[in-house]
Design a protein around this motif. Structure first.
Motif, short mmCIF file in Angstrom:
data_model
loop_
_atom_site.label_atom_id
_atom_site.label_comp_id
_atom_site.label_asym_id
_atom_site.label_seq_id
_atom_site.Cartn_x
_atom_site.Cartn_y
_atom_site.Cartn_z
N LYS A 297 34.26 -63.77 28.01
CA LYS A 297 34.96 -62.59 28.53
C LYS A 297 36.02 -62.06 27.55
N PRO A 298 36.89 -62.94 26.99
CA PRO A 298 37.87 -62.41 26.02
C PRO A 298 37.20 -61.80 24.78
N LEU A 299 36.08 -62.39 24.36
CA LEU A 299 35.38 -61.85 23.19
C LEU A 299 34.78 -60.49 23.51
N ILE A 300 34.22 -60.35 24.69
CA ILE A 300 33.66 -59.05 25.11
C ILE A 300 34.77 -58.01 25.12
N ASN A 301 35.93 -58.35 25.68
CA ASN A 301 37.05 -57.40 25.71
C ASN A 301 37.52 -57.04 24.31
N PHE A 302 37.56 -58.02 23.42
CA PHE A 302 37.93 -57.76 22.02
C PHE A 302 36.94 -56.80 21.38
N LEU A 303 35.65 -57.05 21.58
CA LEU A 303 34.63 -56.20 20.96
C LEU A 303 34.58 -54.81 21.58
N ARG A 304 34.96 -54.69 22.84
CA ARG A 304 35.05 -53.36 23.45
C ARG A 304 36.10 -52.51 22.74
N GLY A 305 37.07 -53.17 22.13
CA GLY A 305 38.09 -52.46 21.38
C GLY A 305 37.59 -51.96 20.04
N ILE A 306 36.45 -52.44 19.62
CA ILE A 306 35.88 -52.03 18.33
C ILE A 306 34.65 -51.15 18.53
N LEU A 307 33.79 -51.57 19.43
CA LEU A 307 32.54 -50.85 19.68
C LEU A 307 32.63 -50.11 21.01
N ARG A 308 32.20 -48.90 21.07
CA ARG A 308 32.30 -48.13 22.31
C ARG A 308 31.09 -48.31 23.22
N ASN A 309 30.00 -48.67 22.65
CA ASN A 309 28.76 -48.79 23.40
C ASN A 309 28.65 -50.18 24.02
N GLU A 310 28.50 -50.23 25.34
CA GLU A 310 28.48 -51.52 26.04
C GLU A 310 27.30 -52.38 25.61
N GLU A 311 26.18 -51.76 25.34
CA GLU A 311 25.01 -52.52 24.88
C GLU A 311 25.29 -53.17 23.53
N GLU A 312 25.94 -52.42 22.64
CA GLU A 312 26.30 -52.97 21.34
C GLU A 312 27.31 -54.11 21.49
N VAL A 313 28.24 -53.98 22.42
CA VAL A 313 29.23 -55.03 22.67
C VAL A 313 28.52 -56.31 23.08
N MET A 314 27.59 -56.20 24.01
CA MET A 314 26.87 -57.38 24.50
C MET A 314 26.01 -58.00 23.39
N ASP A 315 25.32 -57.16 22.64
CA ASP A 315 24.51 -57.67 21.52
C ASP A 315 25.38 -58.37 20.49
N CYS A 316 26.50 -57.76 20.17
CA CYS A 316 27.41 -58.31 19.15
C CYS A 316 28.01 -59.62 19.65
N THR A 317 28.33 -59.69 20.92
CA THR A 317 28.86 -60.92 21.50
C THR A 317 27.85 -62.05 21.34
N GLN A 318 26.62 -61.76 21.70
CA GLN A 318 25.56 -62.76 21.58
C GLN A 318 25.36 -63.19 20.13
N GLU A 319 25.34 -62.22 19.23
CA GLU A 319 25.17 -62.53 17.81
C GLU A 319 26.32 -63.38 17.28
N ALA A 320 27.53 -63.08 17.73
CA ALA A 320 28.70 -63.84 17.27
C ALA A 320 28.63 -65.30 17.74
N PHE A 321 28.29 -65.49 19.00
CA PHE A 321 28.17 -66.86 19.51
C PHE A 321 27.04 -67.62 18.80
#
Length: 190
Positions: free
Chosen positions: A27-51
């Motif tokens: 959850k904190p990582l998703i919130n952090f990435l929402r601050g960088i990426l505007r697209n929710e799908e990109e946020v979720m993809d990026c979160t998964q890639e980061a983990f």
């Protein structure tokens, strides 16, 4: 169980312990990435890639920094790669659940209005100031952790924080918003 204990378990072959790190920081990582990426799908993809990248490179992790800071640095790099693909500007977006749901409707409305006002002010700040302010006051990272995440020297972190808060204060003064004794930290952190 502490992060380092979980990491030791994963590195010793008990890979199922990585799930605890994912649950702790998703959850904190998703919130952090929402601050960088505007697209929710990109946020979720990026979160998964980061983990996934953190898992694959867990053997490289050094306890010099917290696991969270190391993970955020990986996620930020993944987000930058994603932005390069679409060549778009970075924007800091605050968690939509900022208003406490336990508050009454009037309080929730006032908090939401204040959030929107602060969001508008923050949009006027350069990206590097927004990111440093977000990591410091919303994610509560240390200067050293922010330095790792943003790949800048600690002195630049301190400089960006100082200048970012100063610019924020100036914008607030221009809009007639009282920051309370000139301190903008409570405004930033919500």
């Amino acid at each position: 169980m502490e992060d380092m204990d979980l990491i030791r378990q994963v590195l010793s072959g008990k890979h199922e312990y990585y799930e605890y790190l994912v649950e702790r920081y998703q959850k904190p990582l998703i919130n952090f990435l929402r601050g960088i990426l505007r697209n929710e799908e990109e946020v979720m993809d990026c979160t998964q890639e980061a983990f996934l990248a953190a898992y694959r490179n867990l053997w490289r992790y050094s306890p010099k920094y917290t696991f969270r800071a190391w993970l955020y640095a990986i996620a930020r790099n993944k987000a930058i790669d994603q932005m390069r693909k679409r060549n778009n500007e970075v924007s800091l977006a605050f968690d939509e659940n900022w208003a406490d749901q336990k508050e009454g409707p009037e309080e929730a409305w006032l908090i939401k209005e204040r959030k929107n006002e602060v969001q508008g002010i923050l949009e006027e700040l350069p990206e590097h100031y927004r990111q440093v302010l977000y990591l410091r006051y919303h994610q509560e990272l240390s200067y050293e952790e922010i330095s790792l995440v943003l790949d800048i020297p600690v002195s630049s972190v301190k400089n960006h924080l100082y200048r970012g808060k100063e610019k924020l204060r100036q914008i607030m003064e221009r809009r007639g918003i009282n920051a309370g004794n000139g301190h903008v930290e409570p405004i930033i952190s919500g």
